[in-house]
Write a protein that holds these residues in place. Structure first.
Motif, PDB file in Angstrom:
ATOM      1  N   GLY A 164       0.570  -1.218  -0.121  1.00  0.00           N
ATOM      2  CA  GLY A 164       0.040  -0.049   0.087  1.00  0.00           C
ATOM      3  C   GLY A 164       0.774   1.216   0.099  1.00  0.00           C
ATOM      4  O   GLY A 164       0.218   2.598  -0.229  1.00  0.00           O
ATOM      5  N   VAL A 165       2.139   1.073   0.553  1.00  0.00           N
ATOM      6  CA  VAL A 165       2.991   2.232   0.619  1.00  0.00           C
ATOM      7  C   VAL A 165       4.051   2.234  -0.898  1.00  0.00           C
ATOM      8  O   VAL A 165       4.363   3.448  -1.277  1.00  0.00           O
ATOM      9  N   LEU A 166       4.462   1.097  -1.230  1.00  0.00           N
ATOM     10  CA  LEU A 166       5.593   0.979  -2.081  1.00  0.00           C
ATOM     11  C   LEU A 166       5.201   0.594  -3.442  1.00  0.00           C
ATOM     12  O   LEU A 166       4.440  -0.257  -3.499  1.00  0.00           O
ATOM     13  N   GLY A 167       5.629   1.063  -4.619  1.00  0.00           N
ATOM     14  CA  GLY A 167       5.893   0.602  -5.715  1.00  0.00           C
ATOM     15  C   GLY A 167       7.253   0.004  -6.253  1.00  0.00           C
ATOM     16  O   GLY A 167       8.072   0.325  -5.347  1.00  0.00           O
ATOM     17  N   LEU A 168       7.550  -0.564  -7.407  1.00  0.00           N
ATOM     18  CA  LEU A 168       8.817  -0.825  -7.953  1.00  0.00           C
ATOM     19  C   LEU A 168       9.104  -0.346  -9.141  1.00  0.00           C
ATOM     20  O   LEU A 168       8.148  -0.250 -10.070  1.00  0.00           O
ATOM     21  N   ALA A 169      10.168   0.153  -9.361  1.00  0.00           N
ATOM     22  CA  ALA A 169      10.538   0.560 -10.830  1.00  0.00           C
ATOM     23  C   ALA A 169      12.115   0.187 -10.871  1.00  0.00           C
ATOM     24  O   ALA A 169      12.601  -0.417  -9.810  1.00  0.00           O
ATOM     25  N   LEU A 170      12.759   0.448 -12.042  1.00  0.00           N
ATOM     26  CA  LEU A 170      14.155   0.025 -12.256  1.00  0.00           C
ATOM     27  C   LEU A 170      14.948   1.118 -12.491  1.00  0.00           C
ATOM     28  O   LEU A 170      14.602   2.364 -13.197  1.00  0.00           O
ATOM     29  N   ARG A 171      16.180   1.311 -11.777  1.00  0.00           N
ATOM     30  CA  ARG A 171      17.029   2.376 -11.662  1.00  0.00           C
ATOM     31  C   ARG A 171      18.034   2.374 -12.893  1.00  0.00           C
ATOM     32  O   ARG A 171      18.255   1.012 -13.327  1.00  0.00           O
ATOM     33  N   ARG A 172      18.451   3.504 -13.601  1.00  0.00           N
ATOM     34  CA  ARG A 172      19.610   3.239 -14.242  1.00  0.00           C
ATOM     35  C   ARG A 172      20.899   3.755 -13.361  1.00  0.00           C
ATOM     36  O   ARG A 172      21.164   4.884 -13.359  1.00  0.00           O
ATOM     37  N   ASN A 173      21.261   2.745 -12.552  1.00  0.00           N
ATOM     38  CA  ASN A 173      22.200   2.951 -11.460  1.00  0.00           C
ATOM     39  C   ASN A 173      23.047   1.470 -11.590  1.00  0.00           C
ATOM     40  O   ASN A 173      22.631   0.660 -11.495  1.00  0.00           O
ATOM     41  N   PRO A 174      24.269   1.779 -11.503  1.00  0.00           N
ATOM     42  CA  PRO A 174      25.332   0.527 -11.782  1.00  0.00           C
ATOM     43  C   PRO A 174      25.271  -0.263 -10.418  1.00  0.00           C
ATOM     44  O   PRO A 174      25.915  -1.367 -10.165  1.00  0.00           O
ATOM     45  N   LYS A 175      24.723   0.412  -9.213  1.00  0.00           N
ATOM     46  CA  LYS A 175      25.058  -0.045  -7.854  1.00  0.00           C
ATOM     47  C   LYS A 175      23.714  -0.888  -7.631  1.00  0.00           C
ATOM     48  O   LYS A 175      23.886  -1.665  -6.578  1.00  0.00           O
ATOM     49  N   ARG A 176      22.522  -0.579  -8.233  1.00  0.00           N
ATOM     50  CA  ARG A 176      21.397  -1.312  -7.692  1.00  0.00           C
ATOM     51  C   ARG A 176      20.232  -1.083  -8.677  1.00  0.00           C
ATOM     52  O   ARG A 176      20.094  -0.219  -9.373  1.00  0.00           O
ATOM     53  N   ALA A 177      19.833  -2.178  -8.907  1.00  0.00           N
ATOM     54  CA  ALA A 177      18.674  -2.431  -9.899  1.00  0.00           C
ATOM     55  C   ALA A 177      17.699  -2.183  -9.734  1.00  0.00           C
ATOM     56  O   ALA A 177      16.849  -1.184 -10.668  1.00  0.00           O
ATOM     57  N   HIS A 178      16.691  -2.125  -8.367  1.00  0.00           N
ATOM     58  CA  HIS A 178      15.484  -1.843  -8.278  1.00  0.00           C
ATOM     59  C   HIS A 178      15.468  -0.530  -7.718  1.00  0.00           C
ATOM     60  O   HIS A 178      16.261   0.071  -6.794  1.00  0.00           O
ATOM     61  N   LEU A 179      14.224   0.315  -7.466  1.00  0.00           N
ATOM     62  CA  LEU A 179      13.972   1.504  -7.040  1.00  0.00           C
ATOM     63  C   LEU A 179      12.573   1.096  -6.186  1.00  0.00           C
ATOM     64  O   LEU A 179      11.691   0.840  -6.701  1.00  0.00           O
ATOM     65  N   LEU A 180      12.605   1.244  -4.689  1.00  0.00           N
ATOM     66  CA  LEU A 180      11.310   1.373  -4.007  1.00  0.00           C
ATOM     67  C   LEU A 180      10.829   2.819  -4.302  1.00  0.00           C
ATOM     68  O   LEU A 180      11.344   3.804  -3.785  1.00  0.00           O
ATOM     69  N   VAL A 181       9.494   2.715  -4.854  1.00  0.00           N
ATOM     70  CA  VAL A 181       9.004   4.053  -5.059  1.00  0.00           C
ATOM     71  C   VAL A 181       7.766   4.048  -3.945  1.00  0.00           C
ATOM     72  O   VAL A 181       6.592   3.656  -4.149  1.00  0.00           O
ATOM     73  N   SER A 182       8.116   5.099  -3.342  1.00  0.00           N
ATOM     74  CA  SER A 182       7.211   5.660  -2.145  1.00  0.00           C
ATOM     75  C   SER A 182       5.826   6.326  -2.785  1.00  0.00           C
ATOM     76  O   SER A 182       6.239   7.341  -3.674  1.00  0.00           O
ATOM     77  N   ASN A 183       4.660   6.133  -2.586  1.00  0.00           N
ATOM     78  CA  ASN A 183       3.666   6.869  -2.961  1.00  0.00           C
ATOM     79  C   ASN A 183       3.156   8.012  -1.540  1.00  0.00           C
ATOM     80  O   ASN A 183       2.225   8.673  -1.913  1.00  0.00           O
ATOM     81  N   LEU A 184       3.985   8.076  -0.548  1.00  0.00           N
ATOM     82  CA  LEU A 184       3.789   8.928   0.419  1.00  0.00           C
ATOM     83  C   LEU A 184       5.047   9.964   0.445  1.00  0.00           C
ATOM     84  O   LEU A 184       5.122  10.563   1.443  1.00  0.00           O
ATOM     85  N   LEU A 185       5.920   9.994  -0.298  1.00  0.00           N
ATOM     86  CA  LEU A 185       6.998  10.824  -0.331  1.00  0.00           C
ATOM     87  C   LEU A 185       6.919  12.090  -0.803  1.00  0.00           C
ATOM     88  O   LEU A 185       7.322  13.068  -0.457  1.00  0.00           O
ATOM     89  N   GLY A 186       6.241  12.189  -1.971  1.00  0.00           N
ATOM     90  CA  GLY A 186       5.915  13.256  -2.966  1.00  0.00           C
ATOM     91  C   GLY A 186       7.033  13.648  -3.595  1.00  0.00           C
ATOM     92  O   GLY A 186       7.635  14.683  -4.097  1.00  0.00           O
TER      93      GLY A 186
END
Length: 833
Positions: free
Chosen positions: A27-49
């Motif tokens: 209910g708080v997080l979604g997922l996306a992919l980073r363009r980052n050589p250190k970490r593949a995923h991004l935890l996308v908060s829908n409460l962060l703005g």
């Protein structure tokens, strides 16, 4: 029939096998992919703005609730000396809102933007981030040196390494007994939790953790490589910007003295002032919306999250039935996939538009394109309002392609007051420490050194009213300093004397010339008023209402008085105004700088001059202030009416036009001479000197000049607004085109010394009034702006040569081979060959 909304993480989870486990996480997080050589995923908060436009009440409310939990944890007395520290860039608004929930505590956030003149109070690394370095730049070092609880706020804890890095750095500087770590999501493993516990024990401090939700993320083997392959496979070009767009500026009337955020600290008194001002600012934003707007986005800018978040909430309270959303731009590159099971549906890309110190490269706004916003309100701080913001591929053009109405609100960037003040005040009044000599070198201060005197004021010194300007000068009115023009020129060019060691005989204009001055003043009053208004508005927007005008005596002083009058007339502000001496080759009066720093804070000083020529004084000032007292606390940029030389970034116009105050000397500048710097007249504990020509009161037109221009203020208001809008949309970086032109002219005419080439109508007038001119170069076709130049040249027998290709209206050339024996009876220099 109700439709099911898929979890915005399915797309990534299904393809990479990433799993989130924990109550409430989906209910708080979604997922996306980073363009980052250190970490593949991004935890996308829908409460962060940050990445997902969200209801501002949900964003602020979630963080506020976390703050309430911290307050309860610390107990009734535990928050008394607490400080909240948020992390840049994503958690700057989150941390600030947590501080709101705790109540009555100061807030600071880390930053990736270096700020000139501010010494870092700490720093740390965030290893997994796209931009790893964090700086701590508190205006008051006591924010980090106290013994009370330190509350650290980030959007998520993945491993807790950033927290360890921060506490290790700060505890090594200023140990304390208690830390509280706050996040929206706590995703640490059991090993990570144990590591934090061991760290706290070794430190001898208590570390508590407060999170909205907790859980774990499972990453299968090879996820980084497979994630990078997915990014490469699904990468698509961002949408194109609008070819043409309109943007409406909304004047927030941001409360004076309130920082734009927590970069340098945000205190409880700032919070109270902001709360009081928010309803009116929300009403101004609501009034600017187009009729019928139903869906509106308030978009913040990177670290500037809290101010736009609170503005979005204030707007919401004035717009019944309007869906107001809030998000911010970011420097983090993320793959966009237009799929309901993916958290980042769209992205726009634009070049960075903050100062270069904040880092070049691309910036991003997510889930804005295709979201159906009727209006977008872009909120930035004034440091970010630069040319790239407005350029064809800039943020505004990108936003305009996805909304019917684009608005821009600028929050004045807060400039910290330097901590030099108390130290300087003590040094200037107790006779201890060291004193800069007049030439800029430092020598020990003797025990008999006296406090620096208060500024001279009219009518005792100058014909200006006492509140118009304070002169940081020594009164040399009774000293005989004048020398014949030819004698001075010979001594200056031979190296036997400096131009500031004597004064030219004050030019007394003929009746014909006086009439020309009055005609020029009447004809140009509105143009001058418009330039005064434009440059003053830029200063207020960029430096705020605490600006202190510091004019470069004496040509800058009438301009400083006019800028002060504009601020009073238009905004009801009483800006302090002082005049100081700067001498080419000798630098600025450092005693005057010391007095200004002690009384007003060096960061508030705004240097003012009338116009630029080739930029010699601009360079002189930059060199003089950069190492003042060992710290670069004075901003060397000069605010001028006209910048034909392309030497500064704060100006009313870059046209070379006639400013009538350049036509005369002391009689248009409060009856004050140009400044004098001579070791036998001004000691190490005194200001540079000048004379007050009381005997010329009958010819004084200083008040006439000011009043005539001031009377035009009301008539030029609309034009000033247009000019400011245009100037804000331009790249105002110095081009130094004038310096290049002067070097070319010096070579072409065989002069060999750029100091003998005086470009621009103002400098040319000075040559004709105070030096021994050789010839005048006039841009072909320039008319009335040069009438007084032609008259003076005729009176002195100086040829005027019309040429093409000048970046100025005219250029005055001082003869490069001057000797006393090589002048005619009229004083004109002739070739001595």
């Amino acid at each position: 029939m109700a439709t099911h909304t898929p979890w915005p993480g399915h797309w990534v989870a299904d393809r990479l096998g990433i799993a989130l486990t924990g109550d409430g996480l989906h209910g708080v997080l979604g997922l996306a992919l980073r363009r980052n050589p250190k970490r593949a995923h991004l935890l996308v908060s829908n409460l962060l703005g940050k990445h997902v436009p969200q209801d501002p009440r949900a964003v602020h409310g979630a963080a506020y609730a976390l703050g309430e939990r911290v307050r309860e944890l610390l107990g009734p007395d535990g928050t008394r000396d607490a400080v909240v520290l948020g992390y840049a860039e994503t958690a700057t608004g989150l941390g600030h809102s947590v501080a709101d929930g705790i109540g009555g505590v100061p807030y600071l956030h880390s930053t990736r933007r270096e700020v000139a003149g501010v010494t870092a109070g700490g720093g740390f690394q965030e290893e997994h981030s796209h931009a790893t370095g964090h700086l701590l730049l508190p205006e008051d070092p006591a924010l980090l040196s106290g013994s009370g609880p330190l509350v650290l706020v980030d959007d998520e804890f993945s491993t807790g390494q950033t927290i360890l890095n921060t506490i290790r750095d700060l505890h090594g500087r200023h140990p304390r007994e208690r830390y509280v770590v706050v996040a929206l999501t706590d995703m640490r493993s059991a090993a990570d939790r144990a590591r934090l516990a061991d760290f706290a024990a070794a430190l001898g401090a208590r570390v508590d953790v407060v999170a909205l939700v907790a859980g774990a993320v499972t990453l299968p083997d090879g996820v980084l490589e497979r994630g990078q392959a997915l990014v490469a496979e699904h990468e698509t070009p961002p949408p194109a910007p609008a070819a043409h767009y309109d943007v409406t500026h909304v004047d927030l009337e941001w409360p004076a003295g309130v920082p734009d955020g927590g970069r340098h600290g945000f205190l409880p008194e700032h919070a109270a002032a902001l709360e009081a001002a928010l309803p009116a600012m929300g009403a101004r934003l609501a009034a600017a919306l187009p009729p019928g707007a139903r869906r509106v986005l308030v978009l913040g800018n990177e670290e500037l999250m809290y101010a736009p978040l609170r503005l979005a909430g204030a707007l919401q309270r004035h717009t019944d039935g309007v869906d107001v959303r809030f998000s911010t731009t970011t420097r983090s590159p993320v793959l966009a996939v237009d799929d309901p099971g993916y958290a980042i549906r769209s992205r726009i890309v634009f070049p960075a538009h903050d100062e270069p110190s904040d880092g070049p490269g691309d910036r991003y706004a997510y889930n804005v394109a295709g979201a159906g916003f009727d209006a977008v309100i872009c909120v930035i701080d004034s440091v970010g309002e630069t040319g790239p913001l407005y350029e064809p591929g800039g943020l505004l053009a990108q936003l305009a392609a996805h909304t019917g109405t684009l608005l821009l609100a600028v929050v004045p960037s807060y400039r910290p007051r330097p901590r030099l003040r108390d130290r300087l005040r003590s040094r200037l009044t107790t006779g201890t420490g060291s004193r800069p000599r007049q030439n800029g070198h430092t020598a020990p201060m003797s025990a008999t050194s006296r406090p620096l005197p208060a500024p001279l004021r009219g009518p005792a010194f100058s014909s200006y009213a006492a509140d118009e300007v304070g002169w940081l000068l020594k009164d040399l009115s009774e000293v005989e300093l004048e020398a014949p023009t030819e004698e001075r020129e010979e001594a200056i060019q031979s190296g036997g004397a400096h131009y500031a060691e004597s004064l030219p005989v004050e030019y007394q204009p003929s009746p014909e010339y006086q009439e020309l001055f009055r005609s020029a003043l009447d004809g140009s009053a509105e143009r001058i008023a418009r330039a005064v208004g434009a440059v003053t508005e830029l200063v207020l927007a960029e430096r705020g209402p605490d600006a202190v005008l510091v004019s470069l005596a004496r040509a800058g002083t009438p301009v400083g008085v006019l800028m002060r009058r504009w601020a009073k007339h238009t905004h009801g502000l009483d800006l302090p105004h002082y005049a100081v001496s700067i001498v080419r080759g000798r630098g600025i009066d450092r005693n005057a700088l010391g007095w200004l720093a002690a009384e007003h804070g060096a960061a508030n000083a705004v240097f003012v001059d009338g116009w630029t020529g080739k930029g010699a004084i601009t360079r002189e000032l930059a060199d003089a202030v950069k190492d003042f007292d060992g710290e670069g606390v004075f901003d060397p940029d000069i605010a001028v009416l006209a910048d034909p030389g392309g030497c500064v970034s704060t100006y009313g116009t870059r046209d070379d036009f006639l400013i009538p105050s350049a036509c005369l000397n002391s009689t248009v500048s409060g009856l004050v001479s140009r400044t004098v710097l001579r070791a036998d007249l001004t000691g190490p504990d005194e200001y540079h000197g000048a004379k007050f020509y009381r005997e010329l009161a009958g010819s004084d037109v200083s008040g006439l000049f000011l009043d005539t221009v001031g009377a035009a203020f009301d008539r030029v208001g609309d034009g000033v607004a247009e000019d400011v809008k245009s100037l804000r949309s331009q790249d105002r970086s110095p081009t130094w085109a004038g310096w290049a032109a002067v070097e070319r002219i010096s070579e072409e005419y065989g002069i060999g010394d750029v100091n003998l080439v005086k470009p621009g109508v103002g400098e040319t007038t000075r040559v004709l009034l105070r030096r021994v001119p050789w010839k005048i170069l006039a841009q072909r076709g320039v008319g009335a702006d040069l009438d007084h130049v032609r008259l003076l040249a005729q009176q002195r027998g100086v040829p005027v040569e019309e040429v093409d290709g000048l970046p100025y209206s005219c250029v005055g050339l001082i003869h490069p081979r001057f000797t006393r024996g090589a002048t005619g009876t009229d004083g004109k220099a002739v070739d001595a060959k």
